[in-house]
Design a protein around this motif. Structure first.
Motif, mmCIF file in Angstrom:
data_model
loop_
_atom_site.group_PDB
_atom_site.id
_atom_site.type_symbol
_atom_site.label_atom_id
_atom_site.label_comp_id
_atom_site.label_asym_id
_atom_site.label_seq_id
_atom_site.Cartn_x
_atom_site.Cartn_y
_atom_site.Cartn_z
ATOM 1 N N ARG A 21 0.842 -1.200 0.000
ATOM 2 C CA ARG A 21 0.000 0.000 0.000
ATOM 3 C C ARG A 21 0.874 1.246 0.000
ATOM 4 N NH1 ARG A 21 -1.436 2.076 5.455
ATOM 5 N NH2 ARG A 21 0.014 1.144 6.951
ATOM 6 N N THR A 61 -3.094 -5.019 -3.558
ATOM 7 C CA THR A 61 -2.982 -3.585 -3.256
ATOM 8 C C THR A 61 -4.322 -2.872 -3.392
ATOM 9 O OG1 THR A 61 -1.748 -1.568 -3.775
ATOM 10 C CG2 THR A 61 -2.404 -2.949 -5.640
ATOM 11 N N SER A 63 -3.997 0.429 -4.029
ATOM 12 C CA SER A 63 -3.460 1.640 -4.656
ATOM 13 C C SER A 63 -3.501 1.547 -6.178
ATOM 14 C CB SER A 63 -2.017 1.863 -4.201
ATOM 15 O OG SER A 63 -1.345 2.777 -5.033
#
Length: 256
Positions: A21, A61, A63
């Motif tokens: 992250r 993730t 992100s």
């Protein structure tokens, strides 16, 4: 004639999941930071990919930046929801898999090289049938006593059978009388999870003690999981910006 090692049946059979992250409170964006010509997460990914036990590596993730980077470089990646800890992120991906065992490798361990990964897993997998009650194997390194009060390291207490009894960012044992210096051990970012235990873990909400200690490892102890400590040579993780310089120096010294 030498008996065939039990771990050989796990060769090329394990899925490695790397939670990554951008929003680390101590070092924003560290997965994509440059470390001697490669990003931190790229180094972790390739170390896992080269493991003799690896069937597949997946970066998990929330992100878009990390997701785009992985897609551009043709790394296996899955987008996840927001989670309160890394292991919950791993669990979201693992839930869709039928594998009994899942390797969780933190995305801030670029110096956990393949030979260290394989050596650690061999110690477990060669005897895993004798330890069916274990929910998760936790990598544990000896910590320099001078760093025992540093909250960036999660310390732990284990019993004579290496079952972990507590985790804390505080110094444990405290040695408050100053009579002697205990061996201090820290929890590093490498786990072998029983998949069903991982999913049970992710279904439990953090309690006040977990929030206070600021480590989701407390959830294991508070909810009667059986976490077993397996020793691993200490490595340079990337927790704060200064760690990047330390890792760069190590990589230059060994010319990697």
């Amino acid at each position: 004639m030498n008996k065939k090692k039990n771990y050989t049946r796990f060769l090329n059979k394990l899925i490695f999941i790397i939670p990554a992250r951008m929003n680390s409170s101590r070092f924003y964006g560290k997965p994509l930071k440059n470390l001697n010509g490669k990003t931190v997460v790229e180094r972790v990914y390739k170390n896992c990919l080269e493991s003799s036990f690896c069937k597949k590596v997946i970066i998990a993730t929330d992100s878009k930046k990390i997701f785009s980077f992985c897609k551009k470089n043709k790394f296996n990646v899955m987008m996840t929801k927001k989670h309160n800890c890394a292991s919950n992120r791993v669990a979201e991906v693992a839930y869709k898999l039928k594998d009994k065992w899942i390797v969780e490798m933190q995305g801030d361990e670029p110096l956990l090289f393949t030979n260290l990964i394989d050596g650690w897993l061999k110690k477990i997998l060669d005897n895993i049938d004798n330890n069916n009650k274990i929910d998760v194997y936790v990598s544990t390194a000896k910590l320099n006593y001078n760093l025992a009060d540093n909250p960036n390291f999660v310390k732990l207490i284990k019993d004579k059978n290496d079952i972990i009894k507590w985790f804390s960012r505080s110094k444990i044992p405290s040695d408050w009388k100053g009579l002697f210096k205990s061996n201090i051990y820290r929890h590093t970012g490498f786990h072998l999870w029983k998949n069903k235990s991982l999913n049970r873990f992710s279904s439990i909400k953090p309690c006040p003690t977990e929030v206070s200690e600021d480590t989701h490892a407390v959830r294991l102890v508070n909810n009667d999981f059986i976490p077993k400590s397996i020793f691993l040579k200490d490595t340079q993780s990337i927790d704060v910006p200064a760690d990047l310089k330390k890792a760069e120096a190590i990589l230059k010294s060994i010319k990697i």
